[in-house]
Design a protein around this motif. Sequence first.
Motif, mmCIF file in Angstrom:
data_model
loop_
_atom_site.group_PDB
_atom_site.id
_atom_site.type_symbol
_atom_site.label_atom_id
_atom_site.label_comp_id
_atom_site.label_asym_id
_atom_site.label_seq_id
_atom_site.Cartn_x
_atom_site.Cartn_y
_atom_site.Cartn_z
ATOM 1 N N ASP A 1 19.536 15.930 26.468
ATOM 2 C CA ASP A 1 19.968 15.207 27.670
ATOM 3 C C ASP A 1 18.811 14.697 28.508
ATOM 4 O O ASP A 1 19.004 14.370 29.672
ATOM 5 C CB ASP A 1 20.783 16.108 28.604
ATOM 6 C CG ASP A 1 21.404 17.276 27.898
ATOM 7 O OD1 ASP A 1 22.560 17.156 27.516
ATOM 8 O OD2 ASP A 1 20.727 18.305 27.699
ATOM 9 N N THR A 2 17.640 14.663 27.960
ATOM 10 C CA THR A 2 16.455 14.374 28.782
ATOM 11 C C THR A 2 15.472 13.519 28.001
ATOM 12 O O THR A 2 15.365 13.680 26.792
ATOM 13 C CB THR A 2 15.736 15.701 29.134
ATOM 14 O OG1 THR A 2 16.625 16.494 29.891
ATOM 15 C CG2 THR A 2 14.461 15.479 29.925
ATOM 16 N N ILE A 3 14.739 12.667 28.713
ATOM 17 C CA ILE A 3 13.529 12.124 28.088
ATOM 18 C C ILE A 3 12.342 12.387 29.018
ATOM 19 O O ILE A 3 12.393 12.113 30.214
ATOM 20 C CB ILE A 3 13.655 10.637 27.707
ATOM 21 C CG1 ILE A 3 12.345 10.191 27.032
ATOM 22 C CG2 ILE A 3 13.994 9.759 28.905
ATOM 23 C CD1 ILE A 3 12.493 8.982 26.152
ATOM 24 N N GLY B 1 25.860 20.308 41.823
ATOM 25 C CA GLY B 1 24.700 20.534 42.689
ATOM 26 C C GLY B 1 23.522 21.155 41.964
ATOM 27 O O GLY B 1 22.433 21.242 42.522
ATOM 28 N N ARG B 2 23.734 21.572 40.721
ATOM 29 C CA ARG B 2 22.628 22.175 39.962
ATOM 30 C C ARG B 2 21.507 21.151 39.736
ATOM 31 O O ARG B 2 21.753 20.015 39.369
ATOM 32 C CB ARG B 2 23.147 22.673 38.619
ATOM 33 C CG ARG B 2 22.086 23.356 37.730
ATOM 34 C CD ARG B 2 21.509 22.400 36.706
ATOM 35 N NE ARG B 2 20.613 23.077 35.761
ATOM 36 C CZ ARG B 2 19.851 22.453 34.872
ATOM 37 N NH1 ARG B 2 19.873 21.139 34.801
ATOM 38 N NH2 ARG B 2 19.075 23.112 34.059
ATOM 39 N N VAL B 3 20.297 21.575 39.972
ATOM 40 C CA VAL B 3 19.129 20.746 39.712
ATOM 41 C C VAL B 3 18.258 21.480 38.698
ATOM 42 O O VAL B 3 18.065 22.689 38.797
ATOM 43 C CB VAL B 3 18.339 20.497 41.023
ATOM 44 C CG1 VAL B 3 16.988 19.872 40.744
ATOM 45 C CG2 VAL B 3 19.156 19.604 41.956
ATOM 46 N N GLY B 4 17.758 20.763 37.725
ATOM 47 C CA GLY B 4 16.952 21.384 36.678
ATOM 48 C C GLY B 4 15.464 21.258 36.950
ATOM 49 O O GLY B 4 15.021 21.068 38.090
ATOM 50 N N ASP B 5 14.702 21.358 35.885
ATOM 51 C CA ASP B 5 13.240 21.297 35.998
ATOM 52 C C ASP B 5 12.702 19.879 36.113
ATOM 53 O O ASP B 5 11.616 19.652 36.644
ATOM 54 C CB ASP B 5 12.600 21.956 34.765
ATOM 55 C CG ASP B 5 13.037 21.268 33.472
ATOM 56 O OD1 ASP B 5 14.235 20.951 33.355
ATOM 57 O OD2 ASP B 5 12.191 21.045 32.595
ATOM 58 N N SER B 6 13.475 18.911 35.590
ATOM 59 C CA SER B 6 12.935 17.552 35.433
ATOM 60 C C SER B 6 12.433 16.912 36.727
ATOM 61 O O SER B 6 11.426 16.200 36.701
ATOM 62 C CB SER B 6 13.977 16.649 34.759
ATOM 63 O OG SER B 6 14.387 17.237 33.554
ATOM 64 N N THR C 1 11.216 19.788 28.154
ATOM 65 C CA THR C 1 12.639 19.569 27.925
ATOM 66 C C THR C 1 13.258 20.885 27.491
ATOM 67 O O THR C 1 12.560 21.801 27.078
ATOM 68 C CB THR C 1 12.872 18.444 26.884
ATOM 69 O OG1 THR C 1 14.276 18.221 26.736
ATOM 70 C CG2 THR C 1 12.260 18.785 25.546
ATOM 71 N N GLY C 2 14.566 20.964 27.624
ATOM 72 C CA GLY C 2 15.256 22.205 27.287
ATOM 73 C C GLY C 2 15.808 22.871 28.537
ATOM 74 O O GLY C 2 16.026 22.211 29.557
ATOM 75 N N GLN C 3 16.006 24.172 28.430
ATOM 76 C CA GLN C 3 16.655 24.941 29.506
ATOM 77 C C GLN C 3 15.785 24.939 30.767
ATOM 78 O O GLN C 3 14.819 25.698 30.879
ATOM 79 C CB GLN C 3 16.840 26.372 29.014
ATOM 80 C CG GLN C 3 17.553 27.286 29.975
ATOM 81 C CD GLN C 3 19.033 27.326 29.717
ATOM 82 O OE1 GLN C 3 19.503 27.029 28.613
ATOM 83 N NE2 GLN C 3 19.795 27.672 30.723
HETATM 84 C C1 SD4 Z 1 17.472 20.348 32.491
HETATM 85 N N1 SD4 Z 1 15.500 20.147 31.129
HETATM 86 O O1 SD4 Z 1 18.117 19.744 33.339
HETATM 87 C C2 SD4 Z 1 16.780 19.541 31.411
HETATM 88 C C3 SD4 Z 1 17.682 19.436 30.238
HETATM 89 C C4 SD4 Z 1 17.080 18.968 28.951
HETATM 90 O O2 SD4 Z 1 17.404 18.232 26.768
HETATM 91 O O3 SD4 Z 1 15.901 18.844 28.786
HETATM 92 N N2 SD4 Z 1 17.886 18.699 27.954
HETATM 93 O O4 SD4 Z 1 17.398 21.576 32.441
#
Ligand code: SD4
Length: 322
Positions: A181-183, A209-214, A233-235
């Motif tokens: 889900d990310t680039i 409302g969740r915000v990730g690392d990106s 990318t990832g969790q």
């Molecule tokens: C996130 N790092 O929002 C992103 C998700 C992601 O491939 O990289 N998905 O946690």
Amino acid sequence: VTGKPVVISTWDTGLAANKGAWEVLSSKGTALDAVEAGVRVTESSVNCCVGLGANPDRDGFVTLDASIMDHQFNCGSVAFLERIKHPISVARRVMERTPHVILVGVGAQEFAVAQGFPLEDGKLSDDARKEYDKWLKKSEYKPVINIENTKGSSAAGGVAGEYAVGAAAPARLPNGEWNHDTIGMVAMDARGDLSGSCTTSGMGFKMRGRVGDSPIIGAGLYVDNEVGAVAATGQGEDVIRICGSHTVVEFMRHGFSPEEACKAVVERIVRIKKEKSADIQVAFIALNKKGETGAYAIHPGFSYAIKNDNEERMVVAKSYFE
Ligand code: SD4
């Protein structure tokens, strides 16, 4: 320093994004312009993993995060942004036209509209609608990040190595699920300057409302023009807790190659998560000041795309688990 231009970006969709970035780099443009133009390609693709066509949160809304950073520690990001097609360009405006680094939610959207970005209708893409309807049947809150190898989704089935461009798989798997889900993209221009970008719909069916690392500078993205540039990318939660991209840059500062630096940080996550590492995917891509590139993932099957003067290829990164 006169670098040779190079751009790398995450996952199989990185190939198309790199082409967009290369148009800028090959005509002596800046790395900053390149990383913005590059990931806009992915944000524009309909029914893709990134941008407005992506899977929604568990309340049915697509919410987007993005960040950008240049060679002079200028950085900007947006988080929890809705109904705007190009979050990366809004992030750049935050960087260039406000005294701030991060804008979120309604404020970010109002800023975008004031800057002339169209407010889109907020309708889900056909694919996302189908996925959401499927998810609603169980409505399980299990935001587990996709692990590519278990689905055989990525370039050449996920075996580490380098692949010709034709080996890249489509972003959506035959069963209708995304493989990411990310680039994230990092680049060096002809002057040897580095920049990076990262844009995402976040984790599908996340809490509202969740915000990730990106959009977190230092977690999903970091650039230090003396050392290198890194994207994750990832969790996202597990990248944030160790300031992932910044930590990779610091390992490179102390002499690690890009791959060694990514590996050291992935291993740190595995040490923290212990047996839970089996359930999460995290991967980093890194580019150092010499133009060397590398990556490392927790699980097999993480692919990234490279483009420079001589070549265009996919690499499936090495990983902690075989
Ligand atoms: C996130 N790092 O929002 C992103 C998700 C992601 O491939 O990289 N998905 O946690």
